[in-house]
Write an enzyme that holds these catalytic residues in place. Structure first.
Site, mmCIF file in Angstrom:
data_model
loop_
_atom_site.group_PDB
_atom_site.id
_atom_site.type_symbol
_atom_site.label_atom_id
_atom_site.label_comp_id
_atom_site.label_asym_id
_atom_site.label_seq_id
_atom_site.Cartn_x
_atom_site.Cartn_y
_atom_site.Cartn_z
ATOM 1 N N ASP A 1 -54.523 -3.237 -23.032
ATOM 2 C CA ASP A 1 -54.683 -2.994 -21.615
ATOM 3 C C ASP A 1 -55.891 -2.759 -21.472
ATOM 4 O O ASP A 1 -56.375 -1.906 -21.915
ATOM 5 C CB ASP A 1 -53.428 -1.934 -21.122
ATOM 6 C CG ASP A 1 -53.271 -1.779 -19.617
ATOM 7 O OD1 ASP A 1 -53.200 -3.014 -19.069
ATOM 8 O OD2 ASP A 1 -54.357 -1.043 -18.903
ATOM 9 N N GLU B 1 -58.383 -1.507 -17.902
ATOM 10 C CA GLU B 1 -58.694 -1.144 -16.403
ATOM 11 C C GLU B 1 -59.897 -1.626 -16.180
ATOM 12 O O GLU B 1 -60.792 -1.780 -16.746
ATOM 13 C CB GLU B 1 -58.675 0.631 -16.300
ATOM 14 C CG GLU B 1 -57.364 1.188 -16.843
ATOM 15 C CD GLU B 1 -56.020 0.959 -15.969
ATOM 16 O OE1 GLU B 1 -56.225 0.314 -14.790
ATOM 17 O OE2 GLU B 1 -54.776 0.805 -16.699
ATOM 18 N N HIS C 1 -51.511 3.170 -15.010
ATOM 19 C CA HIS C 1 -52.938 2.636 -14.715
ATOM 20 C C HIS C 1 -53.926 3.484 -15.526
ATOM 21 O O HIS C 1 -55.045 3.731 -14.921
ATOM 22 C CB HIS C 1 -53.111 2.817 -13.152
ATOM 23 C CG HIS C 1 -52.103 1.902 -12.405
ATOM 24 N ND1 HIS C 1 -52.008 0.582 -12.653
ATOM 25 C CD2 HIS C 1 -51.075 2.316 -11.550
ATOM 26 C CE1 HIS C 1 -50.994 -0.018 -11.739
ATOM 27 N NE2 HIS C 1 -50.332 1.091 -11.096
ATOM 28 N N ASP D 1 -50.861 2.590 -20.739
ATOM 29 C CA ASP D 1 -49.921 1.339 -20.432
ATOM 30 C C ASP D 1 -49.790 0.462 -21.681
ATOM 31 O O ASP D 1 -48.876 -0.160 -21.923
ATOM 32 C CB ASP D 1 -51.031 0.565 -19.336
ATOM 33 C CG ASP D 1 -50.743 0.956 -18.141
ATOM 34 O OD1 ASP D 1 -49.900 2.133 -17.643
ATOM 35 O OD2 ASP D 1 -51.325 0.652 -16.908
#
Length: 218
Positions: free
Chosen positions: A17, A19, A157, A162
């Site tokens: 994942d 960000e 988040h 995540d």
């Protein structure tokens, strides 16, 4: 980071994942954090996580959403350094992400900036979940985690949290298929293929897989 030799030949997948500073690498947005876990069978055997300095300002919306501040990324290693390490971490292992189209764009864009290119297939846990769990309230990661009572630390988040929750979801989907269709461990290519069939064809697709598996075992 340990156990970095566990790649596709061992049946493992890397669930990851990002960000990011925004929604579109085509508009100049950059990754600001990467988190990943290596899932082999039903076990998370390795983790990768780092903030990264994208060389650009993060707006207040992203700071509020992620808790990642401009000060934090300014102190982080350069994105090029972290992405080179991540490229080594993933090796040739198949990749999984929730809403993979988003993470794929950033992965490919960040690798291209350092002259590298992804070698493996990717699968989207969101698309698979839409086919397996049409009755779910929606198919956001947080909703599915609570819907299935999957392990979590209450953090969303942030990239590693995540990625871990997505790995638990990926594992749960394999369990549910195996339980319903009596087909044992479900490989990456079957789950990836499931994301590409129509919702009306899900049952036929999985029954055909189970039947083919049974025929091969006789």
């Amino acid at each position: 980071m340990g156990e970095e030799n566990l790649h596709q030949s061992d049946g493992g997948v890397v669930v990851f994942d990002f960000e990011t500073s925004g929604m579109s690498p085509e508009q100049g947005d950059r990754a600001i954090e990467i988190g990943a876990v290596r899932l082999v069978g039903d076990r998370i055997v390795d983790r990768f996580q780092s903030l990264m300095n994208p060389g650009r300002f993060i707006n207040s919306f992203i700071e509020d959403l992620t808790g990642i501040s401009n000060a934090m990324v300014q102190e982080a290693p350069p994105a090029a350094e972290i992405m080179s390490q991540f490229f080594h971490f993933i090796g040739d292992s198949p990749l999984v992400a929730h809403n993979a189209a988003f993470d794929r764009r950033f992965l490919d864009a960040e690798l291209a900036l350092i002259g590298l290119r992804r070698r493996q297939e990717m699968a989207c846990s969101l698309l698979v979940a839409r086919r397996l769990y049409p009755e779910a309230p929606n198919h956001k990661l947080q909703t599915l985690v609570h819907y299935h009572d999957l392990p979590h630390k209450g953090t969303f988040h942030r990239a590693l949290a995540d990625a871990e929750m997505t790995a638990h979801l990926w594992r749960q989907m394999g369990y549910d298929i195996a339980s319903t269709y009596g087909c044992g461990s479900v490989p990456f290519m079957i789950l990836q293929g499931l994301s590409k069939v129509s919702k009306k064809q899900v049952d036929a697709y999985l029954r055909r897989y189970a039947a083919d598996l049974g025929a091969k075992s006789r």
